[in-house]
Design a protein around this motif. Structure first.
Motif, short mmCIF file in Angstrom:
data_model
loop_
_atom_site.label_atom_id
_atom_site.label_comp_id
_atom_site.label_asym_id
_atom_site.label_seq_id
_atom_site.Cartn_x
_atom_site.Cartn_y
_atom_site.Cartn_z
N ALA A 61 -8.97 3.98 -8.87
CA ALA A 61 -7.43 4.57 -7.79
C ALA A 61 -6.65 4.25 -7.60
CB ALA A 61 -8.76 4.79 -6.98
N PHE A 62 -5.52 5.03 -7.90
CA PHE A 62 -4.28 4.58 -7.48
C PHE A 62 -4.32 4.89 -6.35
CE2 PHE A 62 -0.34 5.70 -7.15
CZ PHE A 62 0.94 4.80 -7.65
N VAL A 63 -3.74 3.58 -5.52
CA VAL A 63 -2.77 3.22 -4.24
C VAL A 63 -0.95 3.47 -4.22
CG1 VAL A 63 -5.74 1.85 -4.12
CG2 VAL A 63 -3.68 0.44 -5.10
N GLY A 64 -0.56 3.36 -5.66
CA GLY A 64 0.29 3.38 -4.78
C GLY A 64 1.02 1.44 -4.18
N PHE A 65 2.16 1.69 -2.95
CA PHE A 65 2.37 -0.15 -2.74
C PHE A 65 1.58 -0.17 -2.44
CE2 PHE A 65 5.98 2.31 -5.19
CZ PHE A 65 7.02 1.51 -6.00
N ASP A 66 0.00 0.37 -1.64
CA ASP A 66 -0.18 -0.89 -0.76
C ASP A 66 -0.96 -2.16 -0.95
OD1 ASP A 66 -0.74 1.81 0.17
OD2 ASP A 66 -3.08 2.08 -0.24
N ASN A 67 -1.08 -2.40 -2.24
CA ASN A 67 -1.69 -3.81 -2.66
C ASN A 67 -0.22 -4.82 -2.13
OD1 ASN A 67 -4.02 -3.47 -3.35
ND2 ASN A 67 -3.32 -3.11 -5.81
N PHE A 68 1.40 -3.99 -2.01
CA PHE A 68 2.15 -5.28 -1.98
C PHE A 68 2.61 -5.13 -0.90
CE2 PHE A 68 2.82 -3.99 -6.25
CZ PHE A 68 3.19 -5.12 -6.93
N VAL A 69 2.77 -3.96 0.11
CA VAL A 69 1.96 -3.87 1.76
C VAL A 69 0.90 -4.99 2.35
CG1 VAL A 69 1.95 -2.40 3.52
CG2 VAL A 69 3.25 -1.57 1.69
N ARG A 70 0.33 -4.75 2.03
CA ARG A 70 -0.66 -5.91 2.35
C ARG A 70 -0.47 -6.84 1.97
NH1 ARG A 70 -7.34 -6.54 -1.13
NH2 ARG A 70 -7.35 -8.76 0.57
N ILE A 71 0.44 -7.78 1.27
CA ILE A 71 0.66 -9.30 1.07
C ILE A 71 1.88 -9.67 1.58
CG2 ILE A 71 2.27 -10.70 -0.93
CD1 ILE A 71 1.40 -8.75 -3.41
N PHE A 72 2.63 -8.38 2.20
CA PHE A 72 3.96 -8.61 3.20
C PHE A 72 3.20 -8.71 4.18
CE2 PHE A 72 6.03 -8.30 -0.71
CZ PHE A 72 6.95 -9.73 -1.30
N THR A 73 2.16 -8.16 4.99
CA THR A 73 1.98 -7.77 6.27
C THR A 73 0.75 -8.34 7.08
OG1 THR A 73 0.10 -6.10 5.77
CG2 THR A 73 2.95 -5.25 6.23
N THR A 74 0.09 -9.44 5.43
CA THR A 74 -1.75 -9.92 5.57
C THR A 74 -1.03 -11.29 6.23
OG1 THR A 74 -2.88 -8.76 4.42
CG2 THR A 74 -4.06 -10.15 5.07
N ALA A 75 -1.57 -12.04 7.58
CA ALA A 75 -1.92 -13.54 7.97
C ALA A 75 -1.44 -14.21 6.70
CB ALA A 75 -2.89 -14.08 8.89
N SER A 76 -2.64 -14.25 5.79
CA SER A 76 -2.47 -14.98 5.19
C SER A 76 -2.14 -14.97 3.83
CB SER A 76 -4.45 -14.68 4.35
OG SER A 76 -4.46 -13.53 4.01
N SER A 77 -1.92 -13.87 3.10
CA SER A 77 -0.99 -14.08 1.82
C SER A 77 0.38 -14.63 2.58
CB SER A 77 -0.52 -12.14 1.67
OG SER A 77 -0.54 -11.39 2.72
#
Length: 304
Positions: A61-77
């Motif tokens: 499924a298309f999730v837009g920029f969710d993966n990129f938002v996750r990169i810059f908002t998740t502590a581990s990344s």
């Protein structure tokens, strides 16, 4: 070219001859293959960064920029991104510093200089996986490093080299610099050998000391070698994967995690290929930005 029609002479610049279009047909097969093997897969892979593809299922499924938002908002990344910058900066500075010192030291009349050059360059030709496993064995609590410290009466300096967050990061940096400093040394040696001896001799005649000759004469003439070395080391530092994965696996507690190791784990261990591809795109952009910035900065210094 000067005008012969009288009046004020007019000078015109000759235009370089344009390449014949017929020659482009010879490059067409290579361009087609490159587009099929590199460009198309890259574009398709980049598009998957905006999906939740797991790497196996044909459905996603298309999730837009969710993966990129996750990169810059998740502590581990964010921690992985920070350590990527730390490793890249530390390795770039130390590897170039050590390589330059070795090059200057071996650019002399030492009788053993050729043997020493081979010795210092030898680690470069060893596979990084082999180097990492050898050092991992030596850095264990009962390994050769702690054993050597104990043997010379420095047992108080024994460490859990790969079990402590700080020492694990330091160990990775030292090992990478140890293996690749010889590569930087060779490039600097090539730059030193291209400097005319008359220039150095003229500076010495003018009364410049050894340090002054190096700083004012030798170092500016090594601009090309420095640019090449810094470019290669900063790219290698950002993309570093093998040493971290073998030595620490990104641990302890994610203390040495980089974008490359997080990318691998996300894609191949946790079946999050969309997120892994997004990490790869971020890493590619970071490498490109720093490489271009460093190249332009080096060119400006060379011009000035």
């Amino acid at each position: 070219m000067t005008s012969l029609t009288g009046g004020k002479p007019r000078i015109t610049k000759a235009r370089p001859a344009a390449p014949s279009r017929k020659l482009l047909w010879f490059a067409l097969p290579a361009l087609v293959f490159y587009g099929f093997a590199v460009v198309v897969p890259t574009l398709r892979g980049g598009a998957l960064a905006f999906t939740d593809w797991d790497g196996l299922s044909p459905d996603y499924a298309f999730v837009g920029f969710d993966n990129f938002v996750r990169i810059f908002t998740t502590a581990s990344s964010l921690e992985a991104l920070t350590m990527t910058f730390v490793f890249a900066l530390a390795i770039t500075v130390l590897q170039n510093g050590v390589g330059l010192l070795l090059a200057v030291g071996l650019h002399t009349g030492l009788k053993t200089r050729n043997v020493l050059r081979v010795i210092f360059f030898a680690p470069v030709v060893i596979t990084p996986v082999v180097v990492a496993y050898l050092w991992k064995f030596m850095l264990t609590p009962d390994g050769a490093i702690n054993g050597a410290l104990e043997a010379v009466g420095l047992g108080a300096l024994r460490q859990s080299w790969l079990g402590d967050p700080t020492w694990a990061a330091v160990s990775v940096i030292v090992i990478v610099v140890w293996q690749h400093a010889g590569y930087s040394m060779v490039i600097y040696l090539a730059g030193l050998q291209s400097i005319p001896p008359e220039v150095i001799e003229a500076a010495a005649v003018d009364g410049a000391g050894a340090w002054r000759r190096f700083w004012s004469v030798t170092w500016p003439l090594l601009a090309t070698a420095t640019t090449i070395n810094v470019m290669l080391t900063i790219i290698g530092g950002f993309k570093m994967f093998t040493e971290v994965y073998v030595l620490t696996g990104g641990g302890p507690g994610g203390a040495t995690e980089t974008l490359s190791t997080l990318l691998y784990k996300s894609a191949f261990q946790f079946d999050q290929f969309g997120y892994g591809i997004a990490l790869a795109l971020v890493l590619a952009v970071v490498v490109a930005v720093f490489s271009i910035a460093q190249y332009r900065l080096s060119n400006r210094k060379a011009v000035s």
